[in-house]
Structures are given as structure tokens and as C-alpha cells.
Design an enzyme around this catalytic site. Structure first.
Site, mmCIF file in Angstrom:
data_model
loop_
_atom_site.group_PDB
_atom_site.id
_atom_site.type_symbol
_atom_site.label_atom_id
_atom_site.label_comp_id
_atom_site.label_asym_id
_atom_site.label_seq_id
_atom_site.Cartn_x
_atom_site.Cartn_y
_atom_site.Cartn_z
ATOM 1 N N HIS A 1 -12.850 -0.536 -1.519
ATOM 2 C CA HIS A 1 -13.876 -1.458 -1.889
ATOM 3 C C HIS A 1 -15.090 -1.459 -0.837
ATOM 4 O O HIS A 1 -16.156 -0.886 -1.126
ATOM 5 C CB HIS A 1 -13.482 -2.846 -2.367
ATOM 6 N N SER B 1 -20.860 -3.607 -5.012
ATOM 7 C CA SER B 1 -20.246 -4.689 -5.531
ATOM 8 C C SER B 1 -21.488 -5.489 -6.001
ATOM 9 O O SER B 1 -21.916 -5.220 -6.963
ATOM 10 C CB SER B 1 -19.508 -5.263 -4.614
ATOM 11 N N ASP C 1 -10.033 1.296 -5.109
ATOM 12 C CA ASP C 1 -10.649 0.068 -4.893
ATOM 13 C C ASP C 1 -9.826 -1.247 -5.224
ATOM 14 O O ASP C 1 -9.230 -1.201 -6.283
ATOM 15 C CB ASP C 1 -11.824 -0.173 -5.878
#
Length: 320
Positions: A275, A159, A243
Site C-alpha cells: 500500500h 489511497s 497491497d
């Protein structure tokens, strides 16, 4: 009727001004979340809770900010590769220890975990420039260590950490063997339009078609799509197709952009990956893919022989 429409227009304009002012003033709080809701910023656990061999490492960024990190060693006798791990935006490095423990078991590696400024025990306040400096300080520390194989440093970012890692690897082509990105966004500019849809036509990255009138007020754009095209090292892209935060299309765009200039790229998706849990839902395939990637681009030193692997077996073996 005309007066009512004018009042409505003025009201909408006032709301837009207030919204823009809030965006400008509070944007760092939206991008960086050092403490999870309801939890303290302090570390809930340390690596010794998981029986990991580690040391506290204190660094100074180029601007003088004091940073805390953990160097977690696989074993005293096996140097192995060293993974410089950059975490997501929310929480601190302690929340990633279970992932790191499994990573060390499966990949027989050392792991360096950096607390960004304003996170964990690190001083300062997070910003793009500041965190970029923090990442550089971590890499500079690693390449000066005498107890690791500095030719086998791999950057792994998830991320926000992927955006951080991409910048670092681009800036240090001779110090990093390879880059691994997991569920990373094309840019914070693009994410702003996803999180706040009314901004979609006013903020956007290089792939956006809107007028981008408000891009200039964003202090942490993290334009990974532009950076990734300049990375020369091999890149492994991991995308969780479920995600719920970063659209999986972002990872595909990053891969396509990188592959235009860099043929040492591989894209792997995980149909049930979300995610934060792609490393769990991916199971054995997740770890085998990384191991094959490391075997190719950060090959094992023959001095790390079966004795190293036996230590892993003694520690409980692989998990899935």
C-alpha cells in the site's frame, strides 16, 4: 431454552445497536488519521531538511478554514509541470517528503503538498465536504500563480488522496491536465466491509450486492467508483498487487469503470507493491511510466531545456 434464546437475541441486538452507535459517532476517527500512533500531529521535518526549495502557503477554504501547504519548487529557472499531491489518510505531508524529493528528481517537476483540514498545521476537522473544499482551494491557488505553467497541472493521489483527487479533477475539467491514482479504493463504503466484515451486508458502494441499509449513516462515503466515470482527463492507474490495506481489485474496478467512457487511461500493476511502498518496489519502471505519461499529456515546454536537467544532475541524479 426459549428464555435463553431470547436473552441471546436481545444481547446480540444490544451489541448491534452499540456497534452502530459507535460507528456513527466515531467514523471520522476511523477514516481520517491526522497523527500516526505514538507520534505527534506536528511535522517531524520540513522540506529544508532535504534541501528542497519551498515556501509555506496559507490558504482559506470556501468555508473560511485556514489551511497550510508547501509549494516545493524544482528550480528557479525551470517551470516544468506542477504536481498537486494528495496524501493518504494517516500522518501528514512531512511523512511524504522523501517520496516528493525523489519525484522532483525523476520528473523535474514542482510539487504542491496540501495539509487537509485537521492535519499538520491546518485548522478545522476533516470531513468529505471539508477536504473537497480544501482541494479546491489548493487548485485555485495554483491556477492563479504566475511562476508556474498552469497548463501543466497534474493531480496525483494515493489511497484517500486518490478519492480526493478524482473529485477535484471531475469538478475542474479545464484546470487539470491529467490524474494519477495509486492504490485507491472504490469507496469508503466498500472499505468498511473489508475492515469490519460484519458490516459487509449492510454497507457497500455501487459495486456491492448487499442491501446497504446503513449507507445513510456514513458521512464520508468517498464513492470514487462513481466519480471516476465522469473524469474526462487522462488517468494513470498504479496498483500494488501486494497491497495489504486496499484490495488490488479496487484499482482494477476503477480502471474498468473509467475506461468505459475515457480511452485515455492506462493501468499498470507492480507485483511486489504494497500500500505504501509501491513507489519504492516499482523502481525505475514506476518513474519511467509516469514520465512517459507526462510526456504525452503534459508535454515539456521547450523553454525548459538542458539547463534544467543539469540542475537535477547537480542535485544528485536519479535514484532507484
Amino acid at each position: 431454552m426459549v428464555g435463553w434464546l431470547k436473552a441471546l437475541a436481545y444481547g446480540a441486538g444490544a451489541m448491534a445497536v452499540v456497534g452502530l452507535a459507535a460507528l456513527v459517532a466515531l467514523q471520522e476517527r476511523l477514516v481520517y488519521v491526522p497523527a500516526l500512533p505514538g507520534l505527534a500531529r506536528a511535522y517531524p521535518i520540513t522540506p529544508d531538511r532535504l534541501r528542497l526549495i519551498y515556501e509555506n502557503v496559507w490558504l482559506r477554504a470556501v468555508d473560511g478554514v485556514r489551511l497550510h501547504s508547501w509549494f516545493i519548487r524544482h528550480s528557479p529557472t525551470c517551470r516544468g509541470p506542477t504536481i498537486l499531491f494528495f496524501q493518504e489518510n494517516a500522518g501528514n505531508i512531512a511523512h511524504r517528503l522523501e517520496f516528493v524529493r525523489l519525484m522532483m528528481q525523476r520528473l523535474q517537476c514542482n510539487v504542491f503538498m496540501l495539509s487537509y483540514r485537521g492535519y499538520g498545521e491546518s485548522d478545522g476537522y476533516p470531513s468529505q465536504k471539508g477536504i473537497t473544499d480544501d482541494a479546491q482551494a489548493a487548485l485555485d491557488h495554483l491556477v492563479q500563480r504566475k511562476d508556474i505553467d498552469t497548463s501543466r497541472i497534474i493531480v496525483f493521489g494515493r489511497s484517500l488522496g486518490g478519492a480526493v483527487g478524482a473529485v477535484l479533477v471531475k469538478n475542474n475539467p479545464d484546470k487539470v491536465s491529467a490524474l494519477i491514482l495509486e492504490n485507491t479504493f472504490t469507496s469508503i463504503l466498500d472499505m468498511a466491509g473489508i475492515m469490519l466484515p460484519f458490516l459487509r451486508w449492510f454497507i457497500g458502494g455501487s459495486s456491492s450486492k448487499g442491501p446497504k441499509l446503513l449507507n445513510c449513516v456514513v458521512r464520508s462515503p468517498w464513492s470514487t467508483l462513481d466519480i471516476i466515470a465522469e473524469v474526462k482527463q487522462p488517468i494513470l492507474f498504479f496498483s500494488g498487487l501486494q497491497d495489504e490495506l486496499v484490495p488490488p481489485s479496487h484499482m482494477r474496478l476503477l480502471y474498468d469503470k473509467a475506461f468505459e467512457q475515457n480511452r485515455n487511461c492506462r493501468f499498470v500493476d507492480f507485483p511486489s507493491g504494497m500500500h505504501m511502498d509501491t513507489w519504492i518496489s516499482g523502481g525505475d519502471r514506476y518513474w519511467r511510466t509516469i514520465q512517459l505519461f507526462l510526456n504525452q499529456y503534459a508535454p515539456e515546454d521547450q523553454s525548459c531545456d538542458a539547463s534544467c536537467k543539469s540542475e537535477i544532475a547537480d542535485d544528485g541524479g536519479a535514484e532507484e
